[in-house]
Scaffold this motif. Structure first.
Motif, PDB file in Angstrom:
ATOM      1  N   LEU A  30       0.828  -1.212   0.000  1.00  5.72           N
ATOM      2  CA  LEU A  30       0.000   0.000   0.000  1.00  5.72           C
ATOM      3  C   LEU A  30       0.859   1.259   0.000  1.00  5.72           C
ATOM      4  CD1 LEU A  30      -2.785  -1.039   2.518  1.00  5.72           C
ATOM      5  CD2 LEU A  30      -3.066  -0.696   0.048  1.00  5.72           C
ATOM      6  N   ARG A  33       2.399   1.706  -3.403  1.00  7.28           N
ATOM      7  CA  ARG A  33       1.344   2.102  -4.345  1.00  7.28           C
ATOM      8  C   ARG A  33       0.976   3.567  -4.146  1.00  7.28           C
ATOM      9  NH1 ARG A  33      -2.053  -1.034  -7.875  1.00  7.28           N
ATOM     10  NH2 ARG A  33      -3.880   0.204  -8.324  1.00  7.28           N
ATOM     11  N   PHE A  67      -6.848   0.723  -1.592  1.00 10.27           N
ATOM     12  CA  PHE A  67      -6.859   1.091  -0.174  1.00 10.27           C
ATOM     13  C   PHE A  67      -8.182   0.706   0.474  1.00 10.27           C
ATOM     14  CE2 PHE A  67      -3.745   3.528  -2.386  1.00 10.27           C
ATOM     15  CZ  PHE A  67      -2.643   3.444  -1.559  1.00 10.27           C
ATOM     16  N   ALA A  70      -8.174  -3.061   0.833  1.00 13.70           N
ATOM     17  CA  ALA A  70      -7.323  -3.499   1.949  1.00 13.70           C
ATOM     18  C   ALA A  70      -8.006  -3.239   3.285  1.00 13.70           C
ATOM     19  CB  ALA A  70      -5.978  -2.783   1.894  1.00 13.70           C
ATOM     20  N   VAL A  81      -1.969  -1.415   8.548  1.00 12.57           N
ATOM     21  CA  VAL A  81      -2.691  -1.169   7.303  1.00 12.57           C
ATOM     22  C   VAL A  81      -3.566   0.075   7.446  1.00 12.57           C
ATOM     23  CG1 VAL A  81      -4.430  -2.091   5.711  1.00 12.57           C
ATOM     24  CG2 VAL A  81      -2.604  -3.581   6.589  1.00 12.57           C
ATOM     25  N   VAL A  85      -3.724   3.478   5.020  1.00 11.04           N
ATOM     26  CA  VAL A  85      -4.994   3.883   4.410  1.00 11.04           C
ATOM     27  C   VAL A  85      -5.353   5.304   4.847  1.00 11.04           C
ATOM     28  CG1 VAL A  85      -7.481   3.415   4.325  1.00 11.04           C
ATOM     29  CG2 VAL A  85      -5.845   1.531   4.110  1.00 11.04           C
ATOM     30  N   TYR A  88      -3.147   7.752   2.992  1.00  7.62           N
ATOM     31  CA  TYR A  88      -3.612   7.884   1.602  1.00  7.62           C
ATOM     32  C   TYR A  88      -4.806   8.841   1.529  1.00  7.62           C
ATOM     33  CZ  TYR A  88      -6.304   6.884  -2.565  1.00  7.62           C
ATOM     34  OH  TYR A  88      -7.050   7.025  -3.711  1.00  7.62           O
TER      35      TYR A  88
END
Length: 149
Positions: A30, A33, A67, A70, A81, A85, A88
């Protein structure tokens, strides 16, 4: 994980040595990305924003938001995680607010939120509508922008 280690040509032990766990792997993917995504979305206009995401989808595929997927997979309760997220989402909001402020020469958080929702919806809808979802959202965003001037 077995398919991943086979594709990478490494043992499971080597993979875990580098990423620590499946959660660590997810967070690393993530994060990488996110950096690639925002590297491609260095834009100054709403038109360029939607064009850039359209180009991203052409290059990377339209499978919805990684995202969001996930977060759904982990239930939003895996701190490693969840942190990526959240970062992001923060960066996406910041980007859209900056673009809107540049276009209008003033802050307009409501319009930025509306464009964010169009953006997120377009990313999701592109998985079944293709590029026309991005085009439609971009047109709607431009219309909102014109009415705010």
């Amino acid at each position: 994980m077995d398919r991943l280690t086979e594709a990478a040509g490494v043992s499971t032990r080597t993979l875990y040595k580098h990423v620590g766990s499946k959660t660590g792997l997810m967070a690393s993917v993530l994060d990488a990305r996110m950096e690639r995504f925002f590297g491609r979305l260095d834009v100054e206009s709403v038109t360029a924003l939607f064009e850039a995401v359209g180009q991203w989808m052409t290059a990377e595929g339209a499978r919805g938001c990684l995202f969001l997927r996930a977060q759904g997979e982990t239930g939003g309760t895996t701190p490693q995680v969840a942190a990526v997220v959240a970062e992001y989402r923060r960066r996406l909001q910041e980007l859209i607010r900056r673009v809107v402020a540049h276009e209008l020469e003033r802050d307009d958080h409501l319009l930025a939120d509306q464009i964010l929702i169009l953006f997120e919806g377009a990313v999701s809808a592109a998985s079944y509508l293709g590029a026309r979802a991005i085009d439609a959202a971009g047109d709607a965003a431009e219309s909102l922008l014109r009415s705010s001037r």
